[in-house]
Design a protein around this motif. Structure first.
Motif, PDB file in Angstrom:
ATOM      1  N   ASN A  58       0.825  -1.204   0.000  1.00 59.85           N
ATOM      2  CA  ASN A  58       0.000   0.000   0.000  1.00 59.85           C
ATOM      3  C   ASN A  58       0.860   1.255   0.000  1.00 59.85           C
ATOM      4  OD1 ASN A  58       0.021  -1.037   3.115  1.00 59.85           O
ATOM      5  ND2 ASN A  58       0.106   1.202   3.026  1.00 59.85           N
ATOM      6  N   ASP A 173      -4.517  -0.460  -0.938  1.00 59.45           N
ATOM      7  CA  ASP A 173      -3.991  -1.815  -0.770  1.00 59.45           C
ATOM      8  C   ASP A 173      -4.132  -2.555  -2.098  1.00 59.45           C
ATOM      9  OD1 ASP A 173      -3.463  -1.885   2.164  1.00 59.45           O
ATOM     10  OD2 ASP A 173      -5.597  -1.446   2.247  1.00 59.45           O
ATOM     11  N   SER A 203      -9.221  -3.636  -0.348  1.00 61.94           N
ATOM     12  CA  SER A 203      -8.091  -4.463  -0.754  1.00 61.94           C
ATOM     13  C   SER A 203      -8.521  -5.659  -1.605  1.00 61.94           C
ATOM     14  CB  SER A 203      -7.334  -4.966   0.471  1.00 61.94           C
ATOM     15  OG  SER A 203      -8.201  -5.683   1.344  1.00 61.94           O
TER      16      SER A 203
END
Length: 518
Positions: A58, A173, A203
Motif C-alpha cells: 500500500n 492496498d 483491498s
C-alpha cells in the motif's frame, strides 16, 4: 473441535465496548470490511488467508487543510497537480484543491479575503511510511519554495482542540505485478464464504467507494459461481467489522435482502472510514458552509448507478451533485478554467513549455509528446502539434482502449471472476499503452488515474489501470451529458451520516479475539 467455541456458533468474537469489561458476540457470518491485515494478531486466519494478505502492499496518503490569504493578483487556477511529484511517491507536496473554489466558483473564491485549501502528499510503497509530523514538516518547508503554489500567506488549520486538520492513512492496498500474476485478487475471491467469512474491504479489488460498492454486488450476484451462500435464515446474526464505506454499504445491501440481525462493529469513535469531510462556516461567502474533503471527494459518470441507489434510499437528501461541479470542459460553474498541471519533468529531452499549463492544453500536448517520441528535431518538437487533430485522435484511441478493455478484462464490474492472463502480461499500465499504440492517452490518464493516488502509469500494473478507467467511466466521458467531474455540496460524509441511522453500528468496539473454526 476448537475448545473456545460452542456447538452451533460458527464465529465467536471477544470484544470490549467503550473500554468496558470484555464480552463475547457470536454470529453465523462474519463480514470483514476493515483492512484484513489489521486483524492478523487476533483472528484465526488460515495459512491460505495469511498468504494472500501477505502479498498486499500500500501507499500512504496525507492531506492537510490550510487557510490561505487570497493574493493580488488572484490565482488563475483552483486545482493544481504536479505529475512528477506524484510519480516520485516520496511524500512531497504534489498538488492542491481550493475547497472554496470547488464549492462556490473560482471567481467567488478570488473575491474573498481568505480561502480553504486542501494540500496533497503521497508516499510509497515503503516499509517506513512518514509520520504525521514528517508530512507536516515537509509541507511547511516545501510550499514556500514551489513556483506553482499561488498563496504566499498560509496557515495550517487547527480544530477547537488545537489539533491539525489533516488525514494520514494507509492507501490503495493492492498486489504488485508479481502478486497479480500469482493470482492475488482471485485467490482473495476464492476465500469468500470460507470459514463463515466474507471480505469486502477495498483491498479485495480497488480503493474507491465505487469499486467497493460494485464488489459487494458482485459477491451477492455470483454466490453460486463463487461457491458460497448467505444464511438461509434471515434472522441469522451477521457481524460486519468496520464502519467505513465498505462495511456500511454491504450492511445496507444485506438489509435490502431482508436480513434483520446485521450489526457493524467499529473500533474507532466515528463512522465513514477514509471519508473525512470537514465543514466550516467561515471563510465562506454569505455564511454558507464549505465542505472540505480530506479523503473521498469526486464522482464521475461511472458513479451514476451507485448515486441513484443512494438517492432512492434517501441517503442524499439536500446533498446536491448537480450544480456543484467542475464542468466537462474543466471549468467551474461561473465559467472559469479551474485545473492546471505542473509540467516540470514531464517533457524530458525537449524545450519545456510553460511551467504551469491549463489541464486541457496539457492533456493534448502530453499525449502528442508521448505518441511522437523520438523527435527528429527536439528544438522544434511542437511545430507539428495541432490541438484539434490530437483531440480527435484521443477520442479514436479511447474507443480502441474500450475494445481492448472488454477483450482483456471483460465487462464484469468491478473485476473479472478469473485472472485475465493476457492483460497480466503487461508490466505496467504505461507498457500496455505503449504496446497497443495508445500513448496519446497518457496525459488524460495521468489525471484520471495517477493523480487519484493510485500509482504512476509506469509502475502500476495495467490491471489496476483498467479496473479504474472502466467502460462506464470512458463512455461517460464521451457520451454523458453530465459533467466529467462532480462533487457533493454537503460532502461525502453526509451520505454516511444519512445512512448511519438505518444501520446498527456500535462504535468504540475493540475486538481482541476472533474464533471461526469448529
Amino acid at each position: 473441535m476448537n475448545p473456545d467455541k460452542s456447538p452451533g456458533t460458527p464465529v465467536t468474537l471477544t470484544l470490549s465496548i467503550d473500554g468496558a469489561a470484555p464480552t463475547t458476540k457470536t454470529c453465523d457470518l462474519l463480514v470483514i470490511a476493515c483492512e484484513p491485515r489489521n486483524l492478523s494478531s487476533i483472528c484465526d486466519y488460515t495459512a491460505t488467508e495469511q498468504a494472500v494478505f501477505g502479498k498486499l502492499c500500500n501507499f500512504t496518503f496525507h492531506t492537510t487543510l490550510v487557510r490561505v490569504t487570497v493574493p493580488n493578483p488572484a490565482p488563475t487556477y483552483g486545482i493544481i497537480l504536479a505529475p512528477t511529484e506524484i510519480s516520485a511517491m516520496a511524500g512531497h507536496v504534489s498538488g492542491f484543491r481550493n475547497e472554496t473554489a470547488k464549492q462556490f466558483s473560482l471567481e467567488t473564491a478570488n473575491s474573498m479575503t481568505e480561502n480553504l485549501v486542501t494540500v496533497y502528499q503521497l508516499q510509497g510503497p515503503t516499509d517506513t511510511p512518514m509520520t504525521e509530523a514528517e508530512f507536516l514538516a515537509n509541507l511547511e518547508q516545501t510550499l514556500p519554495t514551489l513556483d506553482w503554489w499561488p498563496y504566499p500567506d498560509f496557515e495550517i488549520v487547527t480544530d477547537s482542540a488545537g489539533a491539525t486538520v489533516d488525514l494520514r492513512t494507509p492507501y490503495f492496498d493492492h498486489f504488485d505485478i508479481d502478486g497479480l500474476r500469482a493470482g492475488g485478487p482471485w485467490n482473495y475471491l476464492s476465500l469468500q464464504g470460507k470459514n463463515n467469512t466474507l471480505f469486502v474491504h477495498g483491498s479485495t479489488c480497488f480503493e474507491s467507494v465505487l469499486q467497493c460498492w460494485q464488489y459487494g454486488g458482485l459477491l451477492l450476484d455470483h454466490q453460486e459461481k463463487l461457491g458460497w451462500s448467505l444464511p438461509t435464515d434471515k434472522t441469522a446474526p451477521i457481524i460486519v467489522l468496520g464502519a467505513g464505506p465498505s462495511g456500511m454499504m454491504f450492511a445496507h445491501r444485506l438489509q435490502g435482502l431482508g436480513y434483520t440481525n446485521v450489526e457493524i462493529l467499529e473500533s474507532s469513535a466515528r463512522f465513514g472510514g477514509k471519508t473525512h469531510t470537514v465543514t466550516f462556516d467561515a471563510p465562506s461567502p454569505d455564511g454558507q458552509p464549505t465542505a472540505c474533503e480530506l479523503g473521498t471527494c469526486y464522482l464521475s459518470p461511472a458513479y451514476d448507478h451507485m448515486a441513484a441507489d443512494f438517492a432512492a434510499s434517501g441517503f442524499m437528501e439536500g446533498n446536491i451533485r448537480e450544480g456543484m461541479y467542475l464542468t466537462a470542459d474543466h471549468q467551474d460553474p461561473a465559467g472559469h478554467t479551474i485545473r492546471a498541471m505542473v509540467t516540470t519533468g514531464q517533457f524530458p529531452g525537449v524545450p519545456a513549455p510553460a511551467t504551469l499549463m491549463d489541464y486541457d492544453e496539457y492533456t493534448l500536448l502530453k499525449g502528442y509528446y508521448e505518441a511522437n517520441q523520438p523527435f527528429a528535431d527536439p528544438e522544434t518538437w511542437m511545430a507539428g502539434f495541432d490541438a484539434d487533430k490530437v483531440k480527435a485522435e484521443i477520442f479514436v484511441r479511447l474507443a480502441e482502449y474500450d475494445v481492448l478493455l472488454a477483450l482483456y478484462r471483460g465487462l464484469t464490474l468491478p473485476m473479472p471472476l478469473s485472472a485475465p492472463t493476457e492483460l497480466l502480461q503487461y508490466d505496467s499500465f504505461y507498457d500496455f499503452l505503449a504496446k497497443n499504440d495508445l500513448l496519446i492517452l497518457t496525459g488524460m490518464l495521468e489525471y484520471a488515474y495517477s493523480v487519484q493516488g493510485y500509482g504512476p502509469l509506469k509502475q502500476i500494473p495495467a490491471y489496476y489501470g483498467m479496473i479504474w478507467i472502466s467502460l462506464p467511466l470512458t463512455l461517460g466521458l464521451i457520451f454523458s451529458d453530465k459533467p466529467a467531474v462532480t462533487v457533493l455540496s454537503k460532502g461525502w460524509l453526509d451520505i454516511w451520516t444519512q445512512m448511519a441511522p438505518t444501520l446498527a453500528i456500535t462504535l468504540n468496539a475493540q475486538v481482541t479475539k476472533i474464533t471461526r473454526m469448529a
